[in-house]
Design a protein around this motif. Structure first.
Motif, PDB file in Angstrom:
ATOM      1  N   LEU A  43      82.182  41.649  37.614  1.00  0.00           N
ATOM      2  CA  LEU A  43      81.277  40.727  36.913  1.00  0.00           C
ATOM      3  C   LEU A  43      79.862  41.295  36.893  1.00  0.00           C
ATOM      4  N   ARG A  44      79.448  41.886  38.022  1.00  0.00           N
ATOM      5  CA  ARG A  44      78.103  42.483  38.074  1.00  0.00           C
ATOM      6  C   ARG A  44      77.977  43.597  37.038  1.00  0.00           C
ATOM      7  N   LYS A  45      78.974  44.466  36.975  1.00  0.00           N
ATOM      8  CA  LYS A  45      78.948  45.600  36.039  1.00  0.00           C
ATOM      9  C   LYS A  45      78.911  45.101  34.588  1.00  0.00           C
ATOM     10  N   GLU A  46      79.775  44.145  34.312  1.00  0.00           N
ATOM     11  CA  GLU A  46      79.850  43.575  32.960  1.00  0.00           C
ATOM     12  C   GLU A  46      78.499  42.964  32.571  1.00  0.00           C
ATOM     13  N   THR A  47      77.868  42.269  33.523  1.00  0.00           N
ATOM     14  CA  THR A  47      76.573  41.628  33.276  1.00  0.00           C
ATOM     15  C   THR A  47      75.493  42.669  33.024  1.00  0.00           C
ATOM     16  N   TRP A  48      75.423  43.661  33.923  1.00  0.00           N
ATOM     17  CA  TRP A  48      74.390  44.689  33.794  1.00  0.00           C
ATOM     18  C   TRP A  48      74.527  45.431  32.463  1.00  0.00           C
ATOM     19  N   GLU A  49      75.759  45.749  32.104  1.00  0.00           N
ATOM     20  CA  GLU A  49      75.979  46.483  30.847  1.00  0.00           C
ATOM     21  C   GLU A  49      75.613  45.635  29.634  1.00  0.00           C
ATOM     22  N   ALA A  50      75.883  44.330  29.713  1.00  0.00           N
ATOM     23  CA  ALA A  50      75.542  43.436  28.593  1.00  0.00           C
ATOM     24  C   ALA A  50      74.019  43.311  28.448  1.00  0.00           C
ATOM     25  N   ILE A  51      73.326  43.119  29.576  1.00  0.00           N
ATOM     26  CA  ILE A  51      71.852  43.005  29.547  1.00  0.00           C
ATOM     27  C   ILE A  51      71.242  44.302  29.040  1.00  0.00           C
ATOM     28  N   THR A  52      71.743  45.415  29.556  1.00  0.00           N
ATOM     29  CA  THR A  52      71.202  46.726  29.188  1.00  0.00           C
ATOM     30  C   THR A  52      71.423  47.024  27.705  1.00  0.00           C
ATOM     31  N   ALA A  53      72.637  46.738  27.235  1.00  0.00           N
ATOM     32  CA  ALA A  53      72.940  46.968  25.808  1.00  0.00           C
ATOM     33  C   ALA A  53      72.020  46.126  24.928  1.00  0.00           C
ATOM     34  N   ARG A  54      71.756  44.886  25.370  1.00  0.00           N
ATOM     35  CA  ARG A  54      70.874  44.013  24.566  1.00  0.00           C
ATOM     36  C   ARG A  54      69.442  44.545  24.538  1.00  0.00           C
ATOM     37  N   ARG A  55      68.963  45.015  25.679  1.00  0.00           N
ATOM     38  CA  ARG A  55      67.614  45.591  25.717  1.00  0.00           C
ATOM     39  C   ARG A  55      67.527  46.834  24.825  1.00  0.00           C
ATOM     40  N   LEU A  56      68.548  47.694  24.934  1.00  0.00           N
ATOM     41  CA  LEU A  56      68.535  48.945  24.169  1.00  0.00           C
ATOM     42  C   LEU A  56      68.640  48.711  22.661  1.00  0.00           C
ATOM     43  N   GLN A  57      69.188  47.576  22.299  1.00  0.00           N
ATOM     44  CA  GLN A  57      69.298  47.221  20.872  1.00  0.00           C
ATOM     45  C   GLN A  57      67.912  47.199  20.207  1.00  0.00           C
ATOM     46  N   ASP A  58      66.889  46.844  21.004  1.00  0.00           N
ATOM     47  CA  ASP A  58      65.529  46.744  20.458  1.00  0.00           C
ATOM     48  C   ASP A  58      64.616  47.870  20.940  1.00  0.00           C
ATOM     49  N   LYS A  59      65.201  48.941  21.481  1.00  0.00           N
ATOM     50  CA  LYS A  59      64.353  49.997  22.067  1.00  0.00           C
ATOM     51  C   LYS A  59      63.455  50.647  21.015  1.00  0.00           C
ATOM     52  N   GLU A  60      63.983  50.846  19.804  1.00  0.00           N
ATOM     53  CA  GLU A  60      63.166  51.493  18.775  1.00  0.00           C
ATOM     54  C   GLU A  60      62.063  50.562  18.287  1.00  0.00           C
ATOM     55  N   LYS A  61      62.390  49.285  18.193  1.00  0.00           N
ATOM     56  CA  LYS A  61      61.397  48.292  17.784  1.00  0.00           C
ATOM     57  C   LYS A  61      60.251  48.245  18.809  1.00  0.00           C
TER      58      LYS A  61
END
Length: 571
Positions: free
Chosen positions: A181-199
Motif C-alpha cells: 500500500l505504501r509503494k502504491e501510494t508513493w508511486e501514485a503521488i509521485t506520478a501525479r506530481r510529475l504530471q505537472d513537472k513541465e508546467k
C-alpha cells in the motif's frame, strides 16, 4: 464566549468604513506626504497615522490571500487577490518610498529614542537603498505569477483503491505497515506530481528571470545578494550559510545515516525505498492523535492551556472567531501558515490536516506563531510587528518542543506518547539537512540565472547527494529524485526564506533545553522574547529568550548531543 470576540483596534486617523479602492487611499497618502512636522511629537504622531493606514491595508490583503488559498478554484477570490496585487500595491509602492524619504529627511528623526526606533530606522534606510521605480511592475508580475504554484498543486489528487484523495490525505498511507500500500501510494503521488513537472518548470523559469531582473535593476549581480539585503540579513552572510551547511553535513548526516540503517534492519529490507521512510519501525500502526479538524483544535487548546492559561486562551479566541481552516480538501492550496491580521491583533491558521501526527506538530508550530502574533499585537507601530523569519520561526519551532510536555492530551497511551516524542526529536534532526539542501540549492539557482531546467535538476542531484538523498535508494525513480525540489513551496513563493528554519531550529533546541532545566523560567524568557516583536536586533531577541544567536559548527554539535541524549532517555 462573548468575551472571546475579536475587536479591531479603534481607528483614529483613517475612516472607520474605508473601502480599499485607490480613490479612497490616495488622499490619505497625499496628506501624510504633505503634513508639516515641527517636533518629535509631530513625527511620532505621523508614524502612528502611517502605521494605522498600513495595518488596514495589510489586513485587507491578508483576507484576500486567505480566502484565495482556502479555495483556489474560485475565480472571484483569485480576482480579488489580483486586484490588490495589480491595482493597489503598484500605486502604494512609490508613495511608500516618498514617505520613507520624508521620515529619514526629517530633522526630528535623529532625535527619536534610539533604543525604541533603531531597528525600524535601519529597515527604512535599507528599503530606500533597494527601491527602484522600474521594479514595481516586475514585483507585481512576480506576485501574480507565483500564486500559480498554489493553483497547480492545489488541483492535484490521486485515486487509490477506488477512492479520490488530496495528496495530503493520500500521504497518510505512507505510514501504513502494508508495504504494498505504501509503494502504491508513493508511486501514485509521485506520478501525479510529475504530471505537472513541465508546467512547474516553466513557471519557475519565468519567476527566475523576473527575480534576476529585479536584482540587476537594484544594482546587484544576482538575486541572492539582493535578497540578503531585502530580507534584512544584517547579522550573517552567504558565507556563514555555507559554513552552516557544512556543519549540518558533518554533525547530523552521520546520525541520520545510522538511524536509516537501524530502520532498514528493523523493517527487514535490503534497501530502504522512498516509501519506507515514514512507517513506524516498531511494526505498530501510525499514531492517531485526533480524529477530526475540530478535535485537533480542541486538543491543541487544552495542550496550550496546560503550558499557560494565556497561551491556551489565544487559540480559544481564534476558534470562537472562526480563524482556523485546518482540514485538507481538493482545491485548497497546499501547506500551512499563520497569517497575522494587523488590525485585529490576531492571526488566521491555515493547514491541510489529514489526521496524522505531522498535523499535530504543524498545529503546535503554527500555534507558536499565533501566540507571537497576539503577544506582540499592542506594539506601537505596525512595523514593530514585521518579524524577521529567524525570530518568527524561533517562536513556532520552540513551541513544537515545549508543547511536548503536555502531549498527553493527544496520547492516552504512555507508549504512544513516548513514540510521538521520539518521532518529533528525530524530525528535528531530519529538518536540518533538508534546510541545508533547499538553502544551498537556492544559492546555486540565483547565482546561475542562465540555467536550463536540465542543469537545475543536475544541480539538485549534486547538492542533495552529500546530505543523504533522504537516506533512501532512488534506483528506478531517478525522475522523482531530480524533481523533488518542486514540492517545496518556498522555492516558488518565498525565495530564500528557508535557512531561517535551520537557524531557528537550533534556537528552539536551546529554548527547550532551558525549559527542561527550569520550566517556569524557560517559558517566561521565551514569552518575553516574543513580546519584543522586532523592536530589538535578532541577537538581542535571542538573548532575551536566554539563548545564543549562533549557528557555528561547535554550537550545532553541542545542541545535537543534547537531542541525542533526550532520545536515549525515551528508549
Amino acid at each position: 464566549m462573548e468575551t472571546l470576540k475579536i475587536n479591531k483596534k479603534a481607528r483614529i486617523y483613517i475612516p472607520v468604513d474605508l473601502t480599499i479602492i485607490w480613490e479612497n487611499l490616495e488622499p490619505l497618502f497625499e496628506e501624510l506626504l504633505a503634513r508639516n512636522i515641527n517636533s518629535v511629537a509631530d513625527l511620532e504622531k505621523w508614524l502612528k497615522d502611517r502605521s494605522e493606514l498600513e495595518a488596514a491595508l495589510e489586513e485587507d490583503f491578508a483576507w484576500r490571500y486567505i480566502r484565495m488559498t482556502c479555495d483556489t478554484t474560485d475565480e472571484k477570490l483569485l480576482a480579488d487577490f489580483q486586484f490588490f496585487a495589480t491595482e493597489i500595491e503598484p500605486r502604494i509602492a512609490p508613495l511608500n518610498n516618498e514617505l520613507n524619504k520624508k521620515f529619514i529627511g526629517s530633522k526630528f528623526a535623529e532625535k527619536l529614542d534610539k533604543s525604541k526606533y533603531f531597528v525600524y530606522t535601519r529597515g527604512i534606510k535599507k528599503a530606500l537603498e533597494l527601491f527602484r521605480e522600474e521594479n514595481i511592475p516586475l514585483q507585481t508580475q512576480i506576485q501574480v505569477e507565483q500564486q500559480k504554484y498554489q493553483a497547480i498543486t492545489g488541483a492535484m489528487s490521486v485515486n487509490l483503491r477506488g477512492k479520490e484523495y488530496t495528496l495530503e490525505q493520500a500521504a497518510v498511507f505512507l505510514k501504513d505497515t502494508d508495504r504494498n500500500l505504501r509503494k502504491e501510494t508513493w508511486e501514485a503521488i509521485t506520478a501525479r506530481r510529475l504530471q505537472d513537472k513541465e508546467k512547474l518548470d516553466e513557471l519557475f523559469n519565468g519567476l527566475l528571470k523576473l527575480r534576476h531582473q529585479v536584482a540587476l535593476n537594484a544594482g546587484f549581480e544576482n538575486f541572492r545578494d539582493y535578497m540578503f539585503q531585502a530580507l534584512g540579513r544584517f547579522d550573517y552572510t552567504p558565507h556563514d550559510c555555507y559554513k552552516f551547511h557544512e556543519a549540518i553535513k558533518k554533525e547530523i548526516v552521520p546520525i541520520l545515516q545510522e538511524q536509516a540503517e537501524i530502520r532498514r534492519k528493523a523493517l527487514g529490507l535490503e534497501e530502504l525505498k522512498p516509501w519506507d521512510m515514514d512507517v513506524d519501525i516498531s511494526g505498530k500502526a501510525a499514531l492517531k492523535p485526533f480524529n477530526s479538524g475540530e478535535e485537533l483544535i480542541d486538543k491543541s487548546i487544552k495542550c496550550f492551556q496546560g503550558l499557560d492559561p494565556y497561551i491556551g486562551e489565544r487559540l480559544e479566541i481564534m476558534k470562537a472567531n472562526g480563524f482556523f481552516d485546518v482540514e485538507s480538501r481538493k482545491g485548497k492550496a497546499p501547506g500551512g501558515y499563520n497569517y497575522p491580521l494587523a488590525e485585529s491583533g490576531a492571526p488566521f491558521i491555515f493547514m491541510n490536516s489529514a489526521g496524522t501526527f505531522r498535523d499535530l506538530t504543524t498545529m503546535v508550530h503554527e500555534g507558536g506563531h499565533a501566540v507571537h502574533t497576539f503577544i506582540s499585537a499592542d506594539l506601537e507601530l505596525n512595523d514593530f510587528k514585521h518579524l524577521p523569519s529567524e525570530v518568527a520561526e524561533l517562536a513556532s519551532m520552540s513551541m513544537e518542543l515545549i508543547s511536548m510536555d503536555k502531549w498527553d492530551v493527544f496520547f492516552d497511551n504512555p507508549e504512544d506518547l513516548k513514540r510521538a516524542k521520539k518521532d518529533q526529536l528525530k524530525d528535528v534532526l531530519k529538518t536540518l539537512p533538508w534546510v541545508a539542501v533547499v538553502d544551498q540549492f537556492q544559492h546555486w539557482i540565483y547565482t546561475n540565472p542562465d540555467q536550463t531546467s536540465e542543469e537545475r535538476r543536475e544541480a539538485w542531484r549534486s547538492i542533495f547527494a552529500p546530505f543523504g538523498n533522504n537516506f533512501a535508494d532512488w534506483t528506478q525513480h531517478e525522475e522523482a529524485l531530480l524533481n523533488l525540489w518542486q514540492k517545496q513551496l518556498h522555492i516558488f513563493e518565498v525565495p530564500f526564506y528557508y535557512v531561517e528554519y535551520g537557524i531557528a531550529q537550533l534556537g528552539a533546541i536551546a529554548v527547550w533545553k532551558n525549559y527542561k532545566e527550569n520550566p517556569e523560567k524557560g517559558l517566561h524568557d521565551y514569552l518575553e522574547a516574543l513580546k519584543l516583536g522586532y523592536t530589538k536586533t535578532i541577537k538581542q531577541i535571542y538573548e532575551t529568550a536566554g539563548i545564543e544567536f549562533n549557528f557555528s559548527k561547535s554550537y550545532v554539535k553541542e545542541l545535537v548531543e543534547f537531542v541525542k541524549d533526550e532520545l536515549k532517555k525515551l528508549d
